[in-house]
Design a protein around this motif. Structure first.
Motif, PDB file in Angstrom:
ATOM      1  N   ILE A   1     -53.847 -31.278  20.601  1.00  0.00           N
ATOM      2  CA  ILE A   1     -53.364 -30.153  19.786  1.00  0.00           C
ATOM      3  C   ILE A   1     -53.300 -30.544  18.317  1.00  0.00           C
ATOM      4  O   ILE A   1     -53.743 -29.788  17.447  1.00  0.00           O
ATOM      5  CB  ILE A   1     -51.981 -29.660  20.283  1.00  0.00           C
ATOM      6  CG1 ILE A   1     -52.122 -28.964  21.645  1.00  0.00           C
ATOM      7  CG2 ILE A   1     -51.333 -28.724  19.254  1.00  0.00           C
ATOM      8  CD1 ILE A   1     -50.787 -28.635  22.314  1.00  0.00           C
ATOM      9  N   TYR A   2     -52.751 -31.723  18.006  1.00  0.00           N
ATOM     10  CA  TYR A   2     -52.635 -32.155  16.601  1.00  0.00           C
ATOM     11  C   TYR A   2     -54.016 -32.252  15.948  1.00  0.00           C
ATOM     12  O   TYR A   2     -54.218 -31.780  14.821  1.00  0.00           O
ATOM     13  CB  TYR A   2     -51.922 -33.502  16.487  1.00  0.00           C
ATOM     14  CG  TYR A   2     -50.566 -33.563  17.149  1.00  0.00           C
ATOM     15  CD1 TYR A   2     -49.711 -32.462  17.188  1.00  0.00           C
ATOM     16  CD2 TYR A   2     -50.129 -34.737  17.744  1.00  0.00           C
ATOM     17  CE1 TYR A   2     -48.471 -32.538  17.801  1.00  0.00           C
ATOM     18  CE2 TYR A   2     -48.896 -34.818  18.355  1.00  0.00           C
ATOM     19  CZ  TYR A   2     -48.067 -33.716  18.390  1.00  0.00           C
ATOM     20  OH  TYR A   2     -46.844 -33.797  18.998  1.00  0.00           O
ATOM     21  N   GLU A   3     -54.958 -32.851  16.636  1.00  0.00           N
ATOM     22  CA  GLU A   3     -56.312 -32.980  16.082  1.00  0.00           C
ATOM     23  C   GLU A   3     -56.956 -31.611  15.892  1.00  0.00           C
ATOM     24  O   GLU A   3     -57.568 -31.347  14.846  1.00  0.00           O
ATOM     25  CB  GLU A   3     -57.174 -33.856  17.000  1.00  0.00           C
ATOM     26  CG  GLU A   3     -56.787 -35.314  16.986  1.00  0.00           C
ATOM     27  CD  GLU A   3     -57.588 -36.139  17.982  1.00  0.00           C
ATOM     28  OE1 GLU A   3     -58.764 -35.806  18.232  1.00  0.00           O
ATOM     29  OE2 GLU A   3     -57.032 -37.115  18.510  1.00  0.00           O
ATOM     30  N   TYR A   4     -56.842 -30.759  16.887  1.00  0.00           N
ATOM     31  CA  TYR A   4     -57.416 -29.417  16.836  1.00  0.00           C
ATOM     32  C   TYR A   4     -56.800 -28.621  15.684  1.00  0.00           C
ATOM     33  O   TYR A   4     -57.514 -27.952  14.927  1.00  0.00           O
ATOM     34  CB  TYR A   4     -57.162 -28.731  18.175  1.00  0.00           C
ATOM     35  CG  TYR A   4     -57.803 -27.375  18.337  1.00  0.00           C
ATOM     36  CD1 TYR A   4     -59.181 -27.224  18.428  1.00  0.00           C
ATOM     37  CD2 TYR A   4     -57.010 -26.233  18.444  1.00  0.00           C
ATOM     38  CE1 TYR A   4     -59.762 -25.976  18.614  1.00  0.00           C
ATOM     39  CE2 TYR A   4     -57.583 -24.980  18.627  1.00  0.00           C
ATOM     40  CZ  TYR A   4     -58.956 -24.859  18.711  1.00  0.00           C
ATOM     41  OH  TYR A   4     -59.516 -23.619  18.888  1.00  0.00           O
ATOM     42  N   ALA A   5     -55.489 -28.700  15.529  1.00  0.00           N
ATOM     43  CA  ALA A   5     -54.798 -27.977  14.460  1.00  0.00           C
ATOM     44  C   ALA A   5     -55.227 -28.496  13.086  1.00  0.00           C
ATOM     45  O   ALA A   5     -55.460 -27.699  12.167  1.00  0.00           O
ATOM     46  CB  ALA A   5     -53.283 -28.111  14.635  1.00  0.00           C
ATOM     47  N   ARG A   6     -55.346 -29.802  12.941  1.00  0.00           N
ATOM     48  CA  ARG A   6     -55.798 -30.363  11.660  1.00  0.00           C
ATOM     49  C   ARG A   6     -57.210 -29.866  11.316  1.00  0.00           C
ATOM     50  O   ARG A   6     -57.490 -29.529  10.168  1.00  0.00           O
ATOM     51  CB  ARG A   6     -55.788 -31.893  11.713  1.00  0.00           C
ATOM     52  CG  ARG A   6     -54.428 -32.485  11.524  1.00  0.00           C
ATOM     53  CD  ARG A   6     -54.506 -34.027  11.404  1.00  0.00           C
ATOM     54  NE  ARG A   6     -53.241 -34.605  11.757  1.00  0.00           N
ATOM     55  CZ  ARG A   6     -52.952 -35.209  12.909  1.00  0.00           C
ATOM     56  NH1 ARG A   6     -53.875 -35.350  13.842  1.00  0.00           N
ATOM     57  NH2 ARG A   6     -51.767 -35.699  13.138  1.00  0.00           N
ATOM     58  N   GLU A   7     -58.090 -29.828  12.324  1.00  0.00           N
ATOM     59  CA  GLU A   7     -59.459 -29.328  12.108  1.00  0.00           C
ATOM     60  C   GLU A   7     -59.448 -27.889  11.611  1.00  0.00           C
ATOM     61  O   GLU A   7     -60.352 -27.477  10.895  1.00  0.00           O
ATOM     62  CB  GLU A   7     -60.272 -29.412  13.401  1.00  0.00           C
ATOM     63  CG  GLU A   7     -60.647 -30.812  13.809  1.00  0.00           C
ATOM     64  CD  GLU A   7     -61.262 -30.876  15.209  1.00  0.00           C
ATOM     65  OE1 GLU A   7     -61.520 -29.810  15.810  1.00  0.00           O
ATOM     66  OE2 GLU A   7     -61.462 -32.003  15.695  1.00  0.00           O
ATOM     67  N   ARG A   8     -58.435 -27.125  12.015  1.00  0.00           N
ATOM     68  CA  ARG A   8     -58.312 -25.726  11.593  1.00  0.00           C
ATOM     69  C   ARG A   8     -57.502 -25.592  10.307  1.00  0.00           C
ATOM     70  O   ARG A   8     -57.147 -24.489   9.918  1.00  0.00           O
ATOM     71  CB  ARG A   8     -57.676 -24.905  12.716  1.00  0.00           C
ATOM     72  CG  ARG A   8     -58.599 -24.902  13.937  1.00  0.00           C
ATOM     73  CD  ARG A   8     -58.341 -23.842  14.897  1.00  0.00           C
ATOM     74  NE  ARG A   8     -58.160 -22.541  14.274  1.00  0.00           N
ATOM     75  CZ  ARG A   8     -58.016 -21.421  14.931  1.00  0.00           C
ATOM     76  NH1 ARG A   8     -58.045 -21.439  16.238  1.00  0.00           N
ATOM     77  NH2 ARG A   8     -57.840 -20.282  14.320  1.00  0.00           N
ATOM     78  N   GLY A   9     -57.175 -26.693   9.675  1.00  0.00           N
ATOM     79  CA  GLY A   9     -56.486 -26.662   8.388  1.00  0.00           C
ATOM     80  C   GLY A   9     -54.974 -26.554   8.467  1.00  0.00           C
ATOM     81  O   GLY A   9     -54.320 -26.276   7.457  1.00  0.00           O
ATOM     82  N   CYS A  10     -54.406 -26.791   9.624  1.00  0.00           N
ATOM     83  CA  CYS A  10     -52.944 -26.682   9.766  1.00  0.00           C
ATOM     84  C   CYS A  10     -52.240 -27.889   9.151  1.00  0.00           C
ATOM     85  O   CYS A  10     -52.719 -29.015   9.227  1.00  0.00           O
ATOM     86  CB  CYS A  10     -52.555 -26.557  11.229  1.00  0.00           C
ATOM     87  SG  CYS A  10     -53.091 -24.998  11.969  1.00  0.00           S
ATOM     88  N   GLU A  11     -51.084 -27.598   8.577  1.00  0.00           N
ATOM     89  CA  GLU A  11     -50.245 -28.627   7.968  1.00  0.00           C
ATOM     90  C   GLU A  11     -49.102 -29.043   8.886  1.00  0.00           C
ATOM     91  O   GLU A  11     -48.525 -30.119   8.717  1.00  0.00           O
ATOM     92  CB  GLU A  11     -49.625 -28.085   6.674  1.00  0.00           C
ATOM     93  CG  GLU A  11     -50.627 -27.587   5.659  1.00  0.00           C
ATOM     94  CD  GLU A  11     -49.954 -26.778   4.575  1.00  0.00           C
ATOM     95  OE1 GLU A  11     -49.075 -27.328   3.882  1.00  0.00           O
ATOM     96  OE2 GLU A  11     -50.296 -25.585   4.425  1.00  0.00           O
ATOM     97  N   THR A  12     -48.737 -28.185   9.812  1.00  0.00           N
ATOM     98  CA  THR A  12     -47.583 -28.437  10.673  1.00  0.00           C
ATOM     99  C   THR A  12     -47.851 -27.962  12.098  1.00  0.00           C
ATOM    100  O   THR A  12     -48.759 -27.175  12.349  1.00  0.00           O
ATOM    101  CB  THR A  12     -46.320 -27.703  10.160  1.00  0.00           C
ATOM    102  OG1 THR A  12     -46.592 -26.299  10.094  1.00  0.00           O
ATOM    103  CG2 THR A  12     -45.899 -28.200   8.787  1.00  0.00           C
ATOM    104  N   SER A  13     -47.012 -28.458  13.003  1.00  0.00           N
ATOM    105  CA  SER A  13     -47.017 -28.020  14.398  1.00  0.00           C
ATOM    106  C   SER A  13     -45.587 -27.608  14.738  1.00  0.00           C
ATOM    107  O   SER A  13     -44.640 -28.316  14.394  1.00  0.00           O
ATOM    108  CB  SER A  13     -47.471 -29.164  15.310  1.00  0.00           C
ATOM    109  OG  SER A  13     -47.386 -28.778  16.667  1.00  0.00           O
TER     110      SER A  13
END
Length: 142
Positions: free
Chosen positions: A99-111
């Motif tokens: 999830i963290y890797e996927y979110a970073r790839e989508r430009g997310c700063e937080t989870s």
């Protein structure tokens, strides 16, 4: 540690993941209503993913994507559920790393995430993942 594979579900695969979501829920919701809600969720920056171990569905989780004034672009994990026979085998750790890797790839700063108040094992897991309790989730029936 078991090796996992994560696969994104399409909206029309609801019958595959719905039984797992129903196991997690605190109270039952009529199945047709639940299907209608998920159908609508898929239209609003929501994704559902399956967790597979040796081609068998071992769990499910949803992801919401949003931009929030207090934390920027965020990925919120929702209805994370791993079948009892697969728990305590390292799947949760692998899922959240994915999830963290996927979110970073989508430009997310937080989870972010919410957890049921009585889910003490989940609380321990999320705290070990360095989540910080920032508030309470309130709900009112209208």
């Amino acid at each position: 540690m078991l090796k996992i594979k994560i696969r994104r579900f399409d909206k029309d695969e609801i019958n595959t993941f719905l039984p797992l979501v129903q196991e997690l829920m605190e109270h039952s919701v009529e199945e047709n209503l639940l299907k209608a809600r998920f159908s609508e969720m898929f239209e609003h920056r929501y994704e559902c993913h399956g967790i597979y171990v040796e081609e068998k569905l071992a769990g499910v989780f949803g992801l919401w994507f949003a931009t929030r004034h207090y934390c920027g672009k965020t990925c919120e994990a929702d209805h994370v559920f791993i079948k009892p026979e697969y728990r305590s085998k390292g799947l949760g750790k692998q899922v959240f790393q994915w999830i963290y890797e996927y979110a970073r790839e989508r430009g997310c700063e937080t989870s972010e995430l919410n957890a049921y108040v009585h889910n003490f094992a989940g609380h321990k897991f999320y705290l070990n993942e360095n989540y910080v309790i920032k508030g309470y989730h309130f709900l009112k029936k209208l």
